[in-house]
Design an enzyme around this catalytic site. Structure first.
Site, PDB file in Angstrom:
ATOM      1  N   ARG A   1       0.842  -1.212   0.000  1.00 22.20           N
ATOM      2  CA  ARG A   1       0.000   0.000   0.000  1.00 22.20           C
ATOM      3  C   ARG A   1       0.876   1.262   0.000  1.00 22.20           C
ATOM      4  NH1 ARG A   1      -2.789  -1.005   4.538  1.00 22.20           N
ATOM      5  NH2 ARG A   1      -1.625   0.467   5.808  1.00 22.20           N
TER       6      ARG A   1
ATOM      7  N   ARG B   1     -11.110  10.686  -9.773  1.00 23.92           N
ATOM      8  CA  ARG B   1     -10.156  10.235  -8.759  1.00 23.92           C
ATOM      9  C   ARG B   1     -10.353  10.999  -7.475  1.00 23.92           C
ATOM     10  NH1 ARG B   1      -6.115   7.072 -10.459  1.00 23.92           N
ATOM     11  NH2 ARG B   1      -6.009   6.904 -12.719  1.00 23.92           N
TER      12      ARG B   1
ATOM     13  N   ASN C   1     -15.938  20.482  -6.487  1.00 23.45           N
ATOM     14  CA  ASN C   1     -16.270  19.302  -7.287  1.00 23.45           C
ATOM     15  C   ASN C   1     -17.735  19.361  -7.663  1.00 23.45           C
ATOM     16  OD1 ASN C   1     -15.975  16.676  -8.455  1.00 23.45           O
ATOM     17  ND2 ASN C   1     -16.942  15.795  -6.630  1.00 23.45           N
TER      18      ASN C   1
ATOM     19  N   HIS D   1     -20.898  16.816  -8.467  1.00 26.73           N
ATOM     20  CA  HIS D   1     -21.242  15.405  -8.278  1.00 26.73           C
ATOM     21  C   HIS D   1     -22.653  15.154  -8.822  1.00 26.73           C
ATOM     22  CE1 HIS D   1     -21.062  11.421  -6.674  1.00 26.73           C
ATOM     23  NE2 HIS D   1     -22.282  11.592  -6.211  1.00 26.73           N
TER      24      HIS D   1
ATOM     25  N   ASP E   1     -13.129  17.943   0.554  1.00 25.53           N
ATOM     26  CA  ASP E   1     -12.357  17.708   1.781  1.00 25.53           C
ATOM     27  C   ASP E   1     -11.699  16.337   1.659  1.00 25.53           C
ATOM     28  OD1 ASP E   1     -14.271  15.823   2.298  1.00 25.53           O
ATOM     29  OD2 ASP E   1     -15.082  16.786   4.092  1.00 25.53           O
TER      30      ASP E   1
ATOM     31  N   GLY F   1     -12.621  13.437   2.573  1.00 25.99           N
ATOM     32  CA  GLY F   1     -13.476  12.264   2.388  1.00 25.99           C
ATOM     33  C   GLY F   1     -13.923  12.107   0.941  1.00 25.99           C
TER      34      GLY F   1
ATOM     35  N   ASP G   1     -16.633  12.740  -1.479  1.00 24.72           N
ATOM     36  CA  ASP G   1     -17.844  13.541  -1.721  1.00 24.72           C
ATOM     37  C   ASP G   1     -18.504  14.000  -0.418  1.00 24.72           C
ATOM     38  OD1 ASP G   1     -17.520  13.171  -4.493  1.00 24.72           O
ATOM     39  OD2 ASP G   1     -18.544  11.254  -4.415  1.00 24.72           O
TER      40      ASP G   1
HETATM   41  C1  GAR Z   1     -20.483  14.464 -14.767  1.00 31.37           C
HETATM   42  O1  GAR Z   1     -21.788  13.928 -14.681  1.00 31.37           O
HETATM   43  C2  GAR Z   1     -19.934  14.701 -13.376  1.00 31.37           C
HETATM   44  O2  GAR Z   1     -20.870  15.139 -12.454  1.00 31.37           O
HETATM   45  C3  GAR Z   1     -19.451  13.310 -13.032  1.00 31.37           C
HETATM   46  O3  GAR Z   1     -18.864  12.848 -14.210  1.00 31.37           O
HETATM   47  C4  GAR Z   1     -19.530  13.433 -15.333  1.00 31.37           C
HETATM   48  C5  GAR Z   1     -18.484  14.071 -16.216  1.00 31.37           C
HETATM   49  O4  GAR Z   1     -19.073  14.499 -17.414  1.00 31.37           O
HETATM   50  N1  GAR Z   1     -18.548  13.307 -11.941  1.00 31.37           N
HETATM   51  C6  GAR Z   1     -18.468  12.296 -11.074  1.00 31.37           C
HETATM   52  O5  GAR Z   1     -19.157  11.297 -11.148  1.00 31.37           O
HETATM   53  C7  GAR Z   1     -17.456  12.499  -9.973  1.00 31.37           C
HETATM   54  N2  GAR Z   1     -17.594  11.494  -8.980  1.00 31.37           N
HETATM   55  P1  GAR Z   1     -18.289  15.501 -18.373  1.00 31.37           P
HETATM   56  O6  GAR Z   1     -16.877  14.929 -18.521  1.00 31.37           O
HETATM   57  O7  GAR Z   1     -19.045  15.441 -19.649  1.00 31.37           O
HETATM   58  O8  GAR Z   1     -18.279  16.845 -17.723  1.00 31.37           O
END
Ligand code: GAR
Length: 276
Positions: A103, A136, A156, A158, A190, A192, A194
């Site tokens: 790890r 990531r 971010n 989400h 942060d 964690g 999301d």
């Molecule tokens: C989007 O729906 C974004 O919210 C999601 O990936 C997609 C990227 O679309 N992000 C995640 O799931 C992060 N955990 P895009 O490349 O067309 O902007």
């Protein structure tokens, strides 16, 4: 308000198609967003968003995490990095191998990748770092770098109504669960997954007989609006981050138009769906 203030400088991280990036670029170019995308970086070379950045004349870079993680860049490992990995091991939530030496070796490689990513991002001297489909998690080392001078500089987007459905499959999880409403969230990052303080959320209806792609496309339209609005609130210095007595951070948006903006999002999401 403050129309003579400088545009916000944004660094944007992507992993894929980059439609959120495109929405931000388009709004900046149209003068609808007081921001400038100064650098775009992807963690993989085949991210189509890189092409979008190049077309818009924005410096774009690839930091190929998989090359680092596979050991192809091991020659750059320094003793300092090994010490750093040891000190971060108990706080990082990304690597789950139970074998500690294994790890730690992986963590060192991840830190190498992150250090390159940090250099790339800093080349644009951004005010804020926006994750836009960057698939990531980042380590405490990465966050500490950006939060060193001023906290809450990493955002971010989400594709779910957090804290429901964190992770990589926001739309799929919302749809598979049979939710009647879906949502999208912009939050500060942060340590964690999301879990950082939420800036804003918007919701949309999911009608019977709709498929996942219909849900995703309605959600994405809202993502574009939501992310831009949050960036605008930051430029306008309308976002306050506060700490509750129990230690949890949360945000307050100081904007008299806030209820109207929320209503517009809901109205738009409702009218984009037939419901029949
Ligand atoms: C989007 O729906 C974004 O919210 C999601 O990936 C997609 C990227 O679309 N992000 C995640 O799931 C992060 N955990 P895009 O490349 O067309 O902007």
């Amino acid at each position: 308000m403050a129309s003579n203030r400088k545009n916000l400088r944004l660094a944007i991280l992507i992993s894929g198609g980059g439609t959120n990036l495109q929405a931000i670029l388009d709004r900046c170019a149209a003068g609808l967003l007081p921001a400038k995308v100064v650098v775009v970086a992807a963690d993989r070379p085949d991210a189509y968003g890189l092409t979008r950045a190049r077309r818009a004349g924005v410096p774009s870079h690839v930091v190929d995490y998989s090359r680092y993680l596979s050991g192809a860049m091991d020659s750059r490992i320094s003793p300092e990095l090994e010490v750093l990995a040891e000190s971060l091991d108990s706080r990082q939530r990304i690597l789950r191998e139970s074998d500690r030496p294994k790890r730690l070796r992986r963590l060192v490689r991840l830190l190498l990748a992150e250090n390159e990513m940090i250099r790339v991002i800093e080349s644009g001297q951004p005010d804020y770092l926006c994750l836009a489909g960057f698939m990531r998690l980042v380590t405490p080392h990465f966050l500490a770098h950006f939060h060193g001078a001023r906290p809450w500089r990493v955002l971010n987007i989400h594709p779910a109504l957090l804290p429901a459905f964190p992770g990589r499959r926001g739309y799929e999880d919302t749809f598979d669960y049979g939710c009647k409403w879906g949502g999208v969230t912009v939050h500060f990052v942060d340590e964690g997954e999301d879990t950082g303080p939420i800036l804003a959320q918007a919701v949309y209806p999911i009608w019977p007989d709709e498929d996942l792609e219909a849900v995703r496309s309605r959600g994405l339209e809202l993502e574009y609006e939501l992310y831009s609005q949050c960036i605008r609130w930051l430029w306008d210095e309308r976002v306050e981050v506060r700490r509750r007595e129990d230690g949890r951070w949360f945000t307050v948006i100081h904007d008299p138009s806030y209820p109207r903006i929320l209503k517009e999002w809901v109205d738009r999401a409702m009218s984009s769906a037939s419901g029949s």
